[in-house]
Design an enzyme around this catalytic site. Structure first.
Site, PDB file in Angstrom:
ATOM      1  N   SER A  66      40.499  36.736  45.444  1.00 33.42           N
ATOM      2  CA  SER A  66      40.673  37.396  44.154  1.00 33.42           C
ATOM      3  C   SER A  66      41.583  38.597  44.325  1.00 33.42           C
ATOM      4  O   SER A  66      41.650  39.187  45.407  1.00 33.42           O
ATOM      5  CB  SER A  66      39.317  37.875  43.623  1.00 33.42           C
ATOM      6  OG  SER A  66      39.466  38.731  42.503  1.00 33.42           O
ATOM      7  N   TYR A  79      31.411  42.304  45.391  1.00 34.92           N
ATOM      8  CA  TYR A  79      32.387  41.232  45.156  1.00 34.92           C
ATOM      9  C   TYR A  79      33.735  41.543  45.816  1.00 34.92           C
ATOM     10  O   TYR A  79      34.286  40.704  46.537  1.00 34.92           O
ATOM     11  CB  TYR A  79      32.559  41.042  43.646  1.00 34.92           C
ATOM     12  CG  TYR A  79      33.548  39.971  43.266  1.00 34.92           C
ATOM     13  CD1 TYR A  79      33.169  38.631  43.264  1.00 34.92           C
ATOM     14  CD2 TYR A  79      34.846  40.295  42.876  1.00 34.92           C
ATOM     15  CE1 TYR A  79      34.061  37.644  42.889  1.00 34.92           C
ATOM     16  CE2 TYR A  79      35.741  39.307  42.503  1.00 34.92           C
ATOM     17  CZ  TYR A  79      35.347  37.986  42.515  1.00 34.92           C
ATOM     18  OH  TYR A  79      36.239  37.010  42.146  1.00 34.92           O
TER      19      TYR A  79
END
Length: 180
Positions: A66, A79
């Site tokens: 990401s 995350y």
């Protein structure tokens, strides 16, 4: 799959867990689950598939990380670091496996409209549909590029911000946080 199909040609590691989380909201079980899903599952998959690919001298691995792994971003306390670890892992896999004939690809999407991003209470710039994200991944794989990042106008901005000296990067992040 290895037995039924005499090997695997392409493995896409795309499992993810995300909850908007600030450092003072950490809970051990939630942290463990996110790390297990986002990072450890890739290692388990590598263990299950890599030996066969190396023996055949062919096959490709796709790690979906990401843009949250480019730098520390608000709300991504667990995350973001797991995605940064995947970026690092993809880089070292490329260095170690590409000379053996294996393909390694790193996918760094921006915001994609999924059940995970539905948790976000902020405006997500350049939000893509899952279909548009899938098309971007397929285009990147067809081009043979190591890093497949999209949407480019958003990822370029984050890449540029990650190159700034910390003082300027933190000031820019604070302005974004104040505006949201």
């Amino acid at each position: 799959l290895r037995e039924a199909w005499d090997g695997v040609d392409l493995v896409v590691f795309c499992a993810a867990d995300y909850r908007p989380l600030r450092p003072w909201e950490l809970e051990a079980e939630s942290v463990r689950h996110t790390i297990e899903t986002n990072l450890n599952s890739v290692y388990y998959g590598l263990q299950a598939t890599l030996a066969d690919m190396l023996a055949r001298g062919s096959g490709s691995l796709v790690l979906v990380a990401s843009v949250a792994g480019y730098m520390g971003l608000p709300n991504a306390t667990v995350y973001g670091p797991t995605k940064a670890a995947l970026i690092n892992l993809a880089e070292l896999l490329y260095a170690e496996l590409h000379p053996s004939g294996l393909g390694v690809y790193l996918v760094n999407p921006g915001f994609v409209k999924t059940r995970l991003t539905a948790h976000n209470a902020f405006r997500m710039p350049a939000l893509l549909t899952p279909e548009a994200a899938a098309e971007a991944i397929l285009r990147g794989l067809a081009r043979g590029r190591f890093e497949i990042d999209f949407p480019r106008r958003f990822t370029r901005l984050l890449k540029l911000a990650s190159l700034l000296p910390y003082r300027l990067r933190f000031a820019a992040l604070q302005k974004v946080m104040d505006a949201s």
